[in-house]
Design an enzyme around this catalytic site. Sequence first.
Site, mmCIF file in Angstrom:
data_model
loop_
_atom_site.group_PDB
_atom_site.id
_atom_site.type_symbol
_atom_site.label_atom_id
_atom_site.label_comp_id
_atom_site.label_asym_id
_atom_site.label_seq_id
_atom_site.Cartn_x
_atom_site.Cartn_y
_atom_site.Cartn_z
ATOM 1 N N ASP A 200 0.820 -1.220 0.000
ATOM 2 C CA ASP A 200 0.000 0.000 0.000
ATOM 3 C C ASP A 200 0.857 1.276 0.000
ATOM 4 O OD1 ASP A 200 -2.104 -1.880 0.477
ATOM 5 O OD2 ASP A 200 -1.853 -1.656 2.639
ATOM 6 N N GLU B 87 -11.619 -0.229 -2.809
ATOM 7 C CA GLU B 87 -10.774 0.364 -1.761
ATOM 8 C C GLU B 87 -9.631 1.127 -2.434
ATOM 9 O OE1 GLU B 87 -9.414 -3.027 0.524
ATOM 10 O OE2 GLU B 87 -8.154 -3.750 -1.103
HETATM 11 O O1 FUB Z 1 -3.002 -3.622 3.625
HETATM 12 C C1 FUB Z 1 -4.286 -3.907 4.137
HETATM 13 C C2 FUB Z 1 -5.326 -3.648 3.117
HETATM 14 O O2 FUB Z 1 -5.095 -4.440 1.963
HETATM 15 C C3 FUB Z 1 -5.344 -2.240 2.580
HETATM 16 O O3 FUB Z 1 -5.857 -1.303 3.465
HETATM 17 C C4 FUB Z 1 -6.114 -2.475 1.341
HETATM 18 O O4 FUB Z 1 -6.119 -1.403 0.458
HETATM 19 C C5 FUB Z 1 -5.430 -3.710 0.802
HETATM 20 O O5 FUB Z 1 -4.253 -3.397 0.103
#
Ligand code: FUB
Length: 342
Positions: free
Chosen positions: A32, A243
């Site tokens: 991320d 997301e």
């Molecule tokens: O790294 C945890 C979660 O996985 C992130 O918040 C999401 O975007 C995904 O990459």
Amino acid sequence: CSQPKQVTETEEIEELSVFAHSPLVEHIYTADPSAHVFEGKIYVYPSHDIETEVSEDDMGSHFDMKDYHVFSMDQPGAEVVDHGVALKLEDIPWASRQLWAPDAAEKNGKYYLYFPAKDKQDIFKIGVAVSDKPEGPFVAEPEPIAGTFSMDPSAFQDGEDYYLIWGGIWGGQLQWYDDQKLVEGRKGPTDGIPAPDQAALMPYIAKLSDSMTDLAEQPREVLILDENGEPIKAGDHDRRFFEAAWMHRHNGKYYLSYSTGDTHFIAYAIGDSPYGPFTYQGNVLEPVQGWTNHHSIVEFEGKWYLFYHDTELSGKTPLRNIKMTELTHLPDGKIQTINPMK
Ligand code: FUB
């Protein structure tokens, strides 16, 4: 005195191939990556993946991270410096677990780390921590930012204005809210997800206050529309928001890019205001190795870069590694889709 080095096009391509699509660090797992240019360098604010006993589920319980490291590099291809632990779970008074994807902003010489974590009731909120230096250490505010919910915050600076954009479905819990209010009884990854022919859930945006530690206004939903001006539908899994929202500005247009989750794309949409509406355009990035896809886009010395992650080092979804590569805006404003396998 020495002459400045003339860089030929071939040398530039060779230089790019040193870092393009290779893990930026190998000593810890990272994911991320939110990249920014601060003090003339590239700073990267990633999640710090760790081995865990927690078993995999659709709520992302296996992403059980406990701290953040900050990285910097003088320019693309230069040595990547790990500045060590910038913030840890035990120093965040309100948080209980899962330090997921963070981001950062600078204002008047102070640095703000925005991060999601589950509170003591196991509900995701977004917190902020402050430092005098881009690499931290950061000191967390005692409470999460009032009015926030869900996860994956990203901070977008537009001139004097700063915005926070956030949200994510399934493990990100966005589907548990109606009109920004938590609905009792919703528990699983799909409780509250609209029917396939209804508008999909969208990310949220709010301007940050002068203090950078509060929202200045009621959050608004950011609409992502299809080519007919209709909201992208919940059943349109190749295009709907899941997301990892990120915003950047190029040639006066606003670009909202995001992960489509279970279809694994980084998609993007273009609008005329940070609040939207945005119109879907296509993909920034094709699926990577591993389930999640999460990125950032940053300009450095006149070139644009995509930061993203995959699982090249471990082969395991919760143990990711960050990477970067150059990104191209085409003359018509579209982004040239990147194939991470090339
Ligand atoms: O790294 C945890 C979660 O996985 C992130 O918040 C999401 O975007 C995904 O990459």
